[in-house]
Design a protein around this motif. Structure first.
Motif, mmCIF file in Angstrom:
data_model
loop_
_atom_site.group_PDB
_atom_site.id
_atom_site.type_symbol
_atom_site.label_atom_id
_atom_site.label_comp_id
_atom_site.label_asym_id
_atom_site.label_seq_id
_atom_site.Cartn_x
_atom_site.Cartn_y
_atom_site.Cartn_z
ATOM 1 N N GLU A 1 -1.780 33.424 30.552
ATOM 2 C CA GLU A 1 -3.071 33.909 31.044
ATOM 3 C C GLU A 1 -4.156 32.931 31.207
ATOM 4 O O GLU A 1 -3.781 31.881 30.337
ATOM 5 C CB GLU A 1 -3.281 35.154 30.066
ATOM 6 C CG GLU A 1 -2.318 36.209 30.275
ATOM 7 C CD GLU A 1 -2.517 36.958 31.791
ATOM 8 O OE1 GLU A 1 -3.841 37.160 32.079
ATOM 9 O OE2 GLU A 1 -1.521 37.338 31.929
ATOM 10 N N ASN A 2 -4.966 32.676 31.672
ATOM 11 C CA ASN A 2 -6.081 31.863 31.848
ATOM 12 C C ASN A 2 -7.416 32.454 31.194
ATOM 13 O O ASN A 2 -7.598 33.594 30.935
ATOM 14 C CB ASN A 2 -6.712 31.874 33.365
ATOM 15 C CG ASN A 2 -6.093 30.788 33.936
ATOM 16 O OD1 ASN A 2 -6.102 29.439 33.572
ATOM 17 N ND2 ASN A 2 -5.176 30.899 35.318
ATOM 18 N N ALA A 3 -7.852 31.408 30.116
ATOM 19 C CA ALA A 3 -8.790 31.615 29.505
ATOM 20 C C ALA A 3 -9.961 31.933 30.314
ATOM 21 O O ALA A 3 -10.240 31.635 31.654
ATOM 22 C CB ALA A 3 -9.331 30.608 28.579
ATOM 23 N N THR A 4 -11.284 32.222 29.939
ATOM 24 C CA THR A 4 -12.565 32.692 30.664
ATOM 25 C C THR A 4 -12.786 31.263 31.653
ATOM 26 O O THR A 4 -13.084 31.366 32.851
ATOM 27 C CB THR A 4 -13.682 32.787 29.683
ATOM 28 O OG1 THR A 4 -13.264 34.001 28.867
ATOM 29 C CG2 THR A 4 -14.740 33.177 30.707
ATOM 30 N N TRP A 5 -12.786 30.027 30.699
ATOM 31 C CA TRP A 5 -12.886 28.898 31.389
ATOM 32 C C TRP A 5 -11.734 28.362 32.199
ATOM 33 O O TRP A 5 -11.814 27.083 32.697
ATOM 34 C CB TRP A 5 -13.311 27.795 30.480
ATOM 35 C CG TRP A 5 -12.357 27.775 29.235
ATOM 36 C CD1 TRP A 5 -11.310 26.788 29.182
ATOM 37 C CD2 TRP A 5 -12.126 28.389 27.956
ATOM 38 N NE1 TRP A 5 -10.537 26.775 28.054
ATOM 39 C CE2 TRP A 5 -11.222 28.081 27.405
ATOM 40 C CE3 TRP A 5 -13.018 29.475 27.570
ATOM 41 C CZ2 TRP A 5 -10.715 28.648 25.965
ATOM 42 C CZ3 TRP A 5 -12.637 30.159 26.291
ATOM 43 C CH2 TRP A 5 -11.472 29.668 25.666
ATOM 44 N N GLN B 1 -9.619 39.966 27.347
ATOM 45 C CA GLN B 1 -9.835 38.571 27.693
ATOM 46 C C GLN B 1 -10.203 37.648 26.399
ATOM 47 O O GLN B 1 -9.928 36.708 26.435
ATOM 48 C CB GLN B 1 -11.121 38.289 28.741
ATOM 49 C CG GLN B 1 -11.488 36.998 29.348
ATOM 50 C CD GLN B 1 -10.368 36.392 29.947
ATOM 51 O OE1 GLN B 1 -9.855 36.985 31.080
ATOM 52 N NE2 GLN B 1 -9.829 35.242 29.455
ATOM 53 N N GLU B 2 -10.822 38.573 25.577
ATOM 54 C CA GLU B 2 -11.126 37.822 24.170
ATOM 55 C C GLU B 2 -9.886 37.545 23.538
ATOM 56 O O GLU B 2 -9.882 36.321 23.039
ATOM 57 C CB GLU B 2 -11.985 38.997 23.198
ATOM 58 C CG GLU B 2 -12.218 38.441 21.828
ATOM 59 C CD GLU B 2 -12.881 39.525 21.140
ATOM 60 O OE1 GLU B 2 -12.975 39.081 19.792
ATOM 61 O OE2 GLU B 2 -13.444 40.325 21.639
ATOM 62 N N ALA B 3 -8.685 38.276 23.441
ATOM 63 C CA ALA B 3 -7.372 37.833 22.974
ATOM 64 C C ALA B 3 -6.676 36.447 23.756
ATOM 65 O O ALA B 3 -6.450 35.669 23.211
ATOM 66 C CB ALA B 3 -6.554 39.066 22.912
#
Length: 194
Positions: free
Chosen positions: A39-43, A9-11
């Motif tokens: 891909e979706n970011a954390t937000w 998720q960091e990448a």
């Protein structure tokens, strides 16, 4: 068991941040790991969504060429009038859709600089004041220097005193970005002298 390293998720978050305007980094990261593309970011923001709401055309086109699916917000920012029309013909309620950070479709069109798409969206029912308190289309036009779009939005009832996510009016945004023609026009609308 697979030897393929799991995508962190960091990448993903780093890639989405880069997609806001760092084209060389987007190229490097996507070349290194193509799985980052959608891909979706954390937000909850995709790379294409990031490029779309910052008018990072080169990045958006690159992501689309790599296989990212086109959405109406990216199409509006990129000036793809036929695609925007096709999206709306298929699903009229998309005129009210928001992109990343709940930024309205009309903002994406305004920062794209295509008056025909802006007017198409308004004709199809887009609220010229959508995004007030976040990012309205008039804030977008003021920030990116699109005089004709700003004038059109004002003529359609856009609120020249609306505040954005930083508490700025469109005039504040025009002044901060040194878009003097729009600032002068907004001063006329607000009744302010220079």
């Amino acid at each position: 068991m697979s030897d393929v390293e799991e995508l962190s998720q960091e990448a993903i978050d780093e890639f989405v941040v880069a997609a806001h305007g760092d084209f060389p980094k987007v190229q490097r990261m996507l070349n290194r790991d193509p799985r980052l593309l959608n891909e979706n970011a954390t937000w909850i923001e995709t790379p294409l969504g990031a490029a779309a709401h910052t008018a990072s055309r080169e990045i958006a086109e690159y992501l689309l060429a790599a296989g990212a699916p086109l959405d109406i917000c990216a199409a509006a920012m990129l000036g793809r009038e036929e695609d925007v029309t096709a999206f709306l013909d298929a699903e009229p309620d998309l005129v009210h859709v928001t992109g990343a950070h709940f930024i309205p479709l009309l903002f994406h069109a305004a920062i794209g600089g295509n008056l025909r798409i802006v007017s198409l969206l308004v004709e199809r029912g887009a609220d010229v004041n959508a995004g007030e308190g976040m990012n309205s289309a008039l804030h977008g036009a003021a920030g990116f220097g699109y005089v004709e779009i700003a004038r059109y939005l004002l003529d359609q009832g856009a609120d020249f005193s609306a505040l954005d996510h930083e508490g700025r009016t469109p005039l504040d945004v025009a002044e901060a970005t040194e878009n003097d023609d729009i600032a002068a026009m907004l001063r006329d609308y607000t009744g302010m002298d220079e």
